[in-house]
Enzyme design. Structure first.
Site, PDB file in Angstrom:
ATOM      1  N   ARG A 118     -47.187   4.609 -38.629  1.00 29.66           N
ATOM      2  CA  ARG A 118     -47.234   4.398 -37.174  1.00 29.66           C
ATOM      3  C   ARG A 118     -47.657   5.736 -36.586  1.00 29.66           C
ATOM      4  NH1 ARG A 118     -44.691   0.793 -33.387  1.00 29.66           N
ATOM      5  NH2 ARG A 118     -44.042   1.821 -31.477  1.00 29.66           N
ATOM      6  N   HIS A 145     -52.708  -2.784 -33.023  1.00 32.61           N
ATOM      7  CA  HIS A 145     -51.314  -3.108 -33.351  1.00 32.61           C
ATOM      8  C   HIS A 145     -51.287  -4.489 -34.047  1.00 32.61           C
ATOM      9  CE1 HIS A 145     -47.149  -2.764 -33.505  1.00 32.61           C
ATOM     10  NE2 HIS A 145     -46.809  -2.771 -32.217  1.00 32.61           N
ATOM     11  N   GLN A 148     -47.894  -6.571 -34.888  1.00 36.37           N
ATOM     12  CA  GLN A 148     -47.306  -7.208 -33.713  1.00 36.37           C
ATOM     13  C   GLN A 148     -48.025  -8.511 -33.385  1.00 36.37           C
ATOM     14  OE1 GLN A 148     -44.554  -6.379 -31.513  1.00 36.37           O
ATOM     15  NE2 GLN A 148     -45.061  -8.505 -31.025  1.00 36.37           N
ATOM     16  N   ASP A 240     -47.987  -5.908 -21.498  1.00 36.38           N
ATOM     17  CA  ASP A 240     -47.474  -4.738 -22.198  1.00 36.38           C
ATOM     18  C   ASP A 240     -47.128  -3.682 -21.150  1.00 36.38           C
ATOM     19  OD1 ASP A 240     -46.755  -3.017 -24.223  1.00 36.38           O
ATOM     20  OD2 ASP A 240     -48.788  -2.594 -24.912  1.00 36.38           O
ATOM     21  N   CYS A 280     -44.407  -7.436 -26.308  1.00 33.66           N
ATOM     22  CA  CYS A 280     -44.072  -6.800 -27.586  1.00 33.66           C
ATOM     23  C   CYS A 280     -42.792  -5.977 -27.522  1.00 33.66           C
ATOM     24  CB  CYS A 280     -45.242  -5.958 -28.094  1.00 33.66           C
ATOM     25  SG  CYS A 280     -45.703  -4.585 -27.018  1.00 33.66           S
ATOM     26  N   ARG A 308     -41.441 -10.290 -35.982  1.00 34.73           N
ATOM     27  CA  ARG A 308     -41.984  -9.085 -36.603  1.00 34.73           C
ATOM     28  C   ARG A 308     -41.490  -9.007 -38.052  1.00 34.73           C
ATOM     29  NH1 ARG A 308     -43.522  -4.524 -33.654  1.00 34.73           N
ATOM     30  NH2 ARG A 308     -43.889  -3.644 -35.715  1.00 34.73           N
TER      31      ARG A 308
END
Length: 321
Positions: A118, A145, A148, A240, A280, A308
């Site tokens: 990450r 991402h 996700q 987001d 998310c 996830r």
């Protein structure tokens, strides 16, 4: 495009030792297969059935950006699959002290069976993949991402029973979430409308590539500055945070620019009556989304957060198994 790929006598896609960097790297069939695998693993976990497919395997987890969901879901996922996960922060490894990405990749490849990272620049994960001898999994970069969005697709599938033909509306910054949503949506034949303020649109190269893919799958990509246009007749609304990690200094400026892009009852009134709301997380109630929507009957954000775990378990099992 039905959710029965593994039930059919299709040739099983080859995943072993592949990298998971972007959704654009995978075919429609491969993405559907991963979703099917995630569903099976979720059913096994819920039923309390042992599923130690990665017995004795070790995942190295490099975190240059902090995380709650990513760290816990990968660590728990490896445990449930019978393996182990090692947490490596940028403060703990030589990568943060001047060692090259290539050298780090070569060394870790001698110790672990897979690496999840990450990080910030997407080029770093590409360099890691170029030098590693084990699968590399993208836990998030500034541009993508994908883990996700696999969880998002699984959640939509569970609640809607299909993916193909649905309209997804994404409202907000044309960031890593927007990019991976665009790539994932067109791969499974969905229509995606992205509404962003002027100057904050998704990357043009990613959009054009996705439009070419959409021509093959029956999907569609729409970019607009009008949130109501994007939300019109949407089956799913996604947003987001307005300022992602590393953009904290822009917070106040972004608050002014993105306020008309808040997901609230008025915006959601343009969507279908049975729309789903996804985020998310972490979410900022009163900023990108109101509490009424985030905590309302259309919200499936905690199903999404749980998924996830299951989506990532499928990815790890297929790549590292």
């Amino acid at each position: 495009m039905t959710y029965t790929l593994k039930m059919q006598n299709e040739k099983v896609p080859k995943f072993k030792n592949k990298n998971f960097l972007t959704l654009n790297d995978f075919s429609t069939e491969e993405i559907l297969y991963m979703l099917d695998e995630a569903k099976e693993l979720k059913q096994m976990q819920k039923a309390g059935k042992q599923h130690s497919f990665l017995q004795g395997k070790v995942l190295g987890m490099i975190f240059e950006k902090s995380s709650t969901r990513t760290r816990v879901s990968f660590e728990v996922g490896m445990l449930q699959l019978g393996g182990h996960a090692i947490f490596l922060s940028s403060r703990d490894i030589q990568l943060g002290r001047g060692e090259t990405v290539g050298d780090t990749a070569k060394v870790l490849s001698r110790y672990v069976d897979g690496i999840m990272i990450r990080t910030f620049e997407h080029s770093k994960i590409e360099e890691l993949a170029n030098h590693a001898d084990v699968p590399i999994i993208n836990g998030l970069t500034d541009d993508h991402h994908p883990t996700q969005v696999m969880a998002d697709l699984l959640t939509i599938l569970e609640h809607k029973g299909k993916l193909e033909g649905l309209k997804v509306c994404y409202v907000g910054d044309g960031n890593n979430m927007a990019h991976s949503l665009i790539e994932g949506a067109v791969k499974v034949g969905m229509k995606i409308a992205v509404a962003s303020p002027e100057g904050y649109a998704a990357n043009e190269m990613i959009v054009q590539r996705a439009k070419k893919e959409a021509a093959k799958t029956g999907g569609e990509v729409i970019l607009t500055n009008d949130p109501a246009e994007a939300a019109s007749d949407a089956d799913v609304i996604i947003t987001d945070v307005w300022a992602s990690m590393g953009q904290e200094e822009e917070q106040q400026e972004r608050m002014k620019i993105f306020t008309p892009y808040q997901v609230n009852e008025k915006l959601c009134s343009y969507a279908k009556k049975d729309y789903l709301f996804l985020h998310c997380l972490p979410a900022h109630r009163g900023e990108e989304v109101t509490a009424e929507i985030l905590d309302g009957k259309h919200s499936v954000v905690f199903d999404e957060a749980e998924n996830r775990l299951h989506a990532q378990k499928a990815i790890m099992k297929l790549l590292m198994g």
